[in-house]
Design an enzyme around this catalytic site. Sequence first.
Site, mmCIF file in Angstrom:
data_model
loop_
_atom_site.group_PDB
_atom_site.id
_atom_site.type_symbol
_atom_site.label_atom_id
_atom_site.label_comp_id
_atom_site.label_asym_id
_atom_site.label_seq_id
_atom_site.Cartn_x
_atom_site.Cartn_y
_atom_site.Cartn_z
ATOM 1 N N HIS A 17 0.836 -1.212 0.000
ATOM 2 C CA HIS A 17 0.000 0.000 0.000
ATOM 3 C C HIS A 17 0.865 1.255 0.000
ATOM 4 O O HIS A 17 0.585 2.220 -0.723
ATOM 5 C CB HIS A 17 -0.888 0.038 1.261
ATOM 6 N N LYS A 41 -18.509 -5.494 8.701
ATOM 7 C CA LYS A 41 -17.296 -6.313 8.848
ATOM 8 C C LYS A 41 -16.628 -6.079 10.194
ATOM 9 O O LYS A 41 -16.847 -5.047 10.825
ATOM 10 C CB LYS A 41 -16.318 -5.988 7.722
ATOM 11 N N ARG A 90 -1.779 -6.195 -8.164
ATOM 12 C CA ARG A 90 -0.624 -7.037 -7.835
ATOM 13 C C ARG A 90 -0.400 -8.100 -8.889
ATOM 14 O O ARG A 90 0.724 -8.449 -9.217
ATOM 15 C CB ARG A 90 -0.850 -7.739 -6.487
ATOM 16 N N SER A 129 -2.958 -7.776 3.169
ATOM 17 C CA SER A 129 -3.225 -7.585 4.601
ATOM 18 C C SER A 129 -3.571 -8.915 5.263
ATOM 19 O O SER A 129 -3.206 -9.160 6.411
ATOM 20 C CB SER A 129 -4.372 -6.586 4.795
#
Length: 161
Positions: A17, A41, A90, A129
């Site tokens: 990030h 969440k 990515r 993450s």
Amino acid sequence: MKRAVYPGSFDPLTYGHLDVIRRAAGIFDELTVAVLHNPAKSPLFSVEERVKIIEDVTKDIPNVTVDWFTGLLVDYAASHDISVSVRGLRAVTDFEYELQVAQTNRLLSQGKLDTFFLTTSLEYAYLSSSVVKEIAEFHGNLDRCVPPSVEQKLYEKFGHT
Ligand code: PNS
């Protein structure tokens, strides 16, 4: 003045990030890193913790600010006069989802929010993450994954002091 937003969950921020933040800050006049607060969440870090982490590690980049949002990204962007959303890619596996989100945002914003993709630097292409949290849970080495301050906070979350 070209303003961009880099939205994400950032639970927590990784070097991947940070790489996108630094490079986008070199391209746009102002970059806002916007942390998604999704009440449905249960992230490891609260939205306040995630904002603070990003503020700390980006304090040397003058044109970066950190904020949080809830609801639709297009609404946040419109209310802050932002016309570009930055996302990192990515690998090809990211592309299908990112394309869908980018197209949806263009549709919802009636063409007012475009998405700017940066390919993640190769040394961070493996990072996420989720992987970082799993390594932290088992007290693995995070030197190449997250800044030292984030590593410390992760270990604390998992009771490794
Ligand atoms: O870091 P993430 O979890 O991949 O980020 C995803 C994010 C926050 C960019 C995306 O879920 C988002 O923008 N959510 C806000 C809700 C929204 O605007 N949805 C419409 C596009 S699908």
